[in-house]
Design a protein around this motif. Structure first.
Motif, PDB file in Angstrom:
ATOM      1  N   MET A 172       0.833  -1.204   0.000  1.00 56.34           N
ATOM      2  CA  MET A 172       0.000   0.000   0.000  1.00 56.34           C
ATOM      3  C   MET A 172       0.863   1.248   0.000  1.00 56.34           C
ATOM      4  O   MET A 172       0.528   2.262  -0.637  1.00 56.34           O
ATOM      5  CB  MET A 172      -0.943   0.001   1.202  1.00 56.34           C
ATOM      6  CG  MET A 172      -1.819   1.234   1.254  1.00 56.34           C
ATOM      7  SD  MET A 172      -3.159   1.118   2.438  1.00 56.34           S
ATOM      8  CE  MET A 172      -4.275   0.002   1.571  1.00 56.34           C
ATOM      9  N   ALA A 173       1.997   1.207   0.708  1.00 56.87           N
ATOM     10  CA  ALA A 173       2.909   2.350   0.705  1.00 56.87           C
ATOM     11  C   ALA A 173       3.372   2.661  -0.706  1.00 56.87           C
ATOM     12  O   ALA A 173       3.512   3.829  -1.093  1.00 56.87           O
ATOM     13  CB  ALA A 173       4.100   2.067   1.615  1.00 56.87           C
ATOM     14  N   ALA A 174       3.601   1.614  -1.487  1.00 55.50           N
ATOM     15  CA  ALA A 174       4.065   1.809  -2.863  1.00 55.50           C
ATOM     16  C   ALA A 174       2.959   2.350  -3.756  1.00 55.50           C
ATOM     17  O   ALA A 174       3.163   3.313  -4.514  1.00 55.50           O
ATOM     18  CB  ALA A 174       4.596   0.489  -3.421  1.00 55.50           C
ATOM     19  N   THR A 175       1.770   1.758  -3.682  1.00 53.71           N
ATOM     20  CA  THR A 175       0.682   2.180  -4.579  1.00 53.71           C
ATOM     21  C   THR A 175       0.123   3.550  -4.208  1.00 53.71           C
ATOM     22  O   THR A 175      -0.380   4.269  -5.069  1.00 53.71           O
ATOM     23  CB  THR A 175      -0.452   1.148  -4.572  1.00 53.71           C
ATOM     24  OG1 THR A 175      -0.948   0.990  -3.237  1.00 53.71           O
ATOM     25  CG2 THR A 175       0.032  -0.197  -5.085  1.00 53.71           C
ATOM     26  N   ALA A 176       0.225   3.912  -2.937  1.00 50.98           N
ATOM     27  CA  ALA A 176      -0.324   5.204  -2.486  1.00 50.98           C
ATOM     28  C   ALA A 176       0.767   6.206  -2.160  1.00 50.98           C
ATOM     29  O   ALA A 176       0.530   7.185  -1.450  1.00 50.98           O
ATOM     30  CB  ALA A 176      -1.218   4.986  -1.262  1.00 50.98           C
ATOM     31  N   ALA A 177       1.963   5.987  -2.712  1.00 56.07           N
ATOM     32  CA  ALA A 177       3.088   6.874  -2.405  1.00 56.07           C
ATOM     33  C   ALA A 177       2.797   8.316  -2.771  1.00 56.07           C
ATOM     34  O   ALA A 177       3.249   9.250  -2.097  1.00 56.07           O
ATOM     35  CB  ALA A 177       4.347   6.387  -3.132  1.00 56.07           C
ATOM     36  N   GLU A 178       2.035   8.531  -3.833  1.00 54.41           N
ATOM     37  CA  GLU A 178       1.759   9.894  -4.298  1.00 54.41           C
ATOM     38  C   GLU A 178       0.323  10.320  -4.023  1.00 54.41           C
ATOM     39  O   GLU A 178      -0.111  11.365  -4.531  1.00 54.41           O
ATOM     40  CB  GLU A 178       2.068   9.990  -5.795  1.00 54.41           C
ATOM     41  CG  GLU A 178       3.536   9.715  -6.110  1.00 54.41           C
ATOM     42  CD  GLU A 178       3.861   9.943  -7.579  1.00 54.41           C
ATOM     43  OE1 GLU A 178       2.986  10.451  -8.298  1.00 54.41           O
ATOM     44  OE2 GLU A 178       4.987   9.611  -7.988  1.00 54.41           O
ATOM     45  N   THR A 179      -0.412   9.557  -3.240  1.00 46.06           N
ATOM     46  CA  THR A 179      -1.797   9.911  -2.927  1.00 46.06           C
ATOM     47  C   THR A 179      -1.825  10.912  -1.772  1.00 46.06           C
ATOM     48  O   THR A 179      -1.522  10.559  -0.631  1.00 46.06           O
ATOM     49  CB  THR A 179      -2.611   8.664  -2.534  1.00 46.06           C
ATOM     50  OG1 THR A 179      -2.542   7.710  -3.601  1.00 46.06           O
ATOM     51  CG2 THR A 179      -4.053   9.027  -2.246  1.00 46.06           C
ATOM     52  N   PRO A 180      -2.152  12.191  -2.051  1.00 49.29           N
ATOM     53  CA  PRO A 180      -2.100  13.201  -0.986  1.00 49.29           C
ATOM     54  C   PRO A 180      -3.167  12.953   0.078  1.00 49.29           C
ATOM     55  O   PRO A 180      -4.259  12.463  -0.217  1.00 49.29           O
ATOM     56  CB  PRO A 180      -2.338  14.517  -1.723  1.00 49.29           C
ATOM     57  CG  PRO A 180      -3.045  14.134  -2.973  1.00 49.29           C
ATOM     58  CD  PRO A 180      -2.561  12.769  -3.339  1.00 49.29           C
TER      59      PRO A 180
END
Length: 479
Positions: A172-180
């Motif tokens: 999840m950290a990888a897939t949401a790395a750019e999710t503000p």
């Protein structure tokens, strides 16, 4: 008028006893058995006895191969294979036989000694019955059996479960790395971050604890009734018993403890349980955070077909995986903390408080494994509700106050006029009131900033004000 029941409720004395049906008392051996069953092969009473037999057999072989006593000859390959088959063939019938013997001996390790001795005749080794349990106190066998069991349970069950759970968080950290995402410090809107970066923080923290557990030294000793090799020297005064002890302990894949009382001091266990407990507490904090994000709509839970969320409110999908994990992590920590505090103490050269305590190691790790299983499953049932995160950010433009006042400070240092009291001016603008995009931009345009600084601030939105969060998540959020 309603009629009253004519019969009185059945008393508890009239109920059928459930214990006779073999029903488990505790949840780990009942409701949650499937999640923790791999631990049974390492930390159950049966596994302990199998490990005791393993230690006794290997000590028998070690002494024979070393010819430490007059009359000893090296064993044949068939004899060694036959001895080790006592361990590999250990089954339910063996468990029952040991239990029957222990009812007579009223001593668990003595029962193991007799169990092995009874099989020597068939291997042509009946004359070596005295070599079984030679110069050993029960703790020589027990400490090594427990060390083998705990090591295998941690390396083969707990660590894989811990890595699997952390891997789901890392994904999840990888897939949401750019999710503000709007941060909340002290529960209030604060400088935005990304969801992936916040997940990565836990990956990093949990990974450090896993690394500590991976470095565990599993200590063992075999040095007699009070750790002096006294009986050993009386029987074979020319043998180098410390060297034999060390080579044997290391042969079992353990680290030799050279100096003990009757018991191995258990310090390594306290160290290990502290590390696992610390991992548990960090994961508990993660579960609380995820639960909270679910409650404000940042995560949507994927409904499981046929599953009931609430027994009376059909609309609900309860975050049961994370709530279950919280409770089991708390139980695991309570037991691990108690074990760590209890096991490092022993009155004078020996007391038996550790005998009962260590039988709960499997329970302590079991609650942690159950929690890990729930976290892994729970993470697989979450979806990031990006529209909710975006809406929350757009309703909190005041969080840009930090950026504006910090740029004003930099401008003042560069000699730009009119940048006095930046913190106080932003405090007046933002504290206790909502600031929308238009008001924030109007304020920025009226400051008299340099063109470059004003352009940067006017382009800034709460969703864009995440600094290096995405980069940090990418660099440090993996395993």
């Amino acid at each position: 008028m309603t009629s009253q029941p004519s019969a009185t409720p059945a008393s508890t004395a009239d109920r059928q006893p459930l214990g006779a049906a073999g029903i488990a008392l505790g949840p780990l051996d009942g409701r949650y058995r499937s999640a923790v069953e791999p631990l049974v092969d390492h930390l159950s009473e049966a596994a302990l006895n199998r490990n005791r037999i393993h230690v006794e057999v290997e000590w028998f072989v070690h002494l024979a191969e070393g010819r430490v006593l007059p009359g000893l000859e090296p064993l044949t390959d068939e004899q060694k294979a036959g001895l080790r088959a006592i361990v590999t063939d250990f089954d339910a019938d063996s468990v029952a036989e040991l239990a029957e013997t222990e009812r007579v001996t009223v001593h668990d390790v003595k029962a193991v000694e007799y169990f092995i001795a009874a099989r020597l005749e068939g291997l042509g080794l009946a004359h070596l019955k005295p070599l079984v349990h030679f110069a050993c106190t029960s703790e020589d066998i027990n400490n090594l059996a427990y060390a083998v069991g705990v090591r295998d349970a941690v390396e083969q069950v707990w660590l894989p479960a811990a890595r699997a759970a952390v891997d789901t968080i890392s994904a999840m950290a990888a897939t949401a790395a750019e999710t503000p995402m709007l941060s909340r410090t002290h529960g209030q809107p604060a400088t935005p971050t990304t969801l992936g970066k916040e997940m990565a923080v836990f990956v990093h923290r949990l990974g450090r604890q896993i690394a500590r557990v991976e470095r565990t030294e599993y200590l063992g000793k075999i040095n007699g009734a009070t750790g002096t090799y006294a009986a050993h020297l009386c029987a074979a005064p020319d043998a180098d018993w410390p060297a034999l002890s060390r080579s044997f302990v290391e042969h079992l894949g353990l680290t030799w403890n050279p100096l003990t009382t009757q018991i191995e001091s258990h310090d390594w266990q306290a160290e290990l349980y502290a590390d696992v407990s610390r991992f548990n507490r960090i994961l508990h904090g993660f579960c609380v955070d995820v639960w909270s994000y679910i409650s404000i709509g940042y995560f949507a839970q994927i409904p499981v077909a046929g599953a009931t969320g609430s027994s009376t409110m059909p609309h609900k999908v309860n975050p049961i995986r994370f709530e279950n994990a919280e409770a089991n992590l708390e139980l695991s920590c309570a037991l691990l903390d108690s074990l760590g505090a209890t096991l490092i103490e022993s009155r004078w050269q020996r007391d038996l408080t550790d005998s009962t305590s260590q039988r709960n190691i499997g329970v302590a790790l079991g609650h942690s494994v159950l929690a890990l299983t729930n976290v892994t499953k729970g993470m697989g049932q979450l979806q990031v509700a990006e529209p909710v995160l975006a809406e929350d950010l757009d309703h909190n433009w005041e969080v840009l106050g930090e950026a504006v006042q910090t740029v004003m400070r930099a401008e003042a240092i560069a000699g730009v006029e009119g940048m006095d009291n930046p913190y106080e001016r932003l405090k007046e603008l933002t504290r206790g009131q909502r600031v929308d995009a238009a008001r924030m931009r109007e304020f920025v345009q009226g400051l008299g900033l340099s063109d470059d600084a004003e352009t940067r601030l006017l382009a800034l939105t709460p969703a864009a004000y995440t600094g290096l969060a995405a980069r940090l998540a990418a660099e440090f959020g993996g395993r």
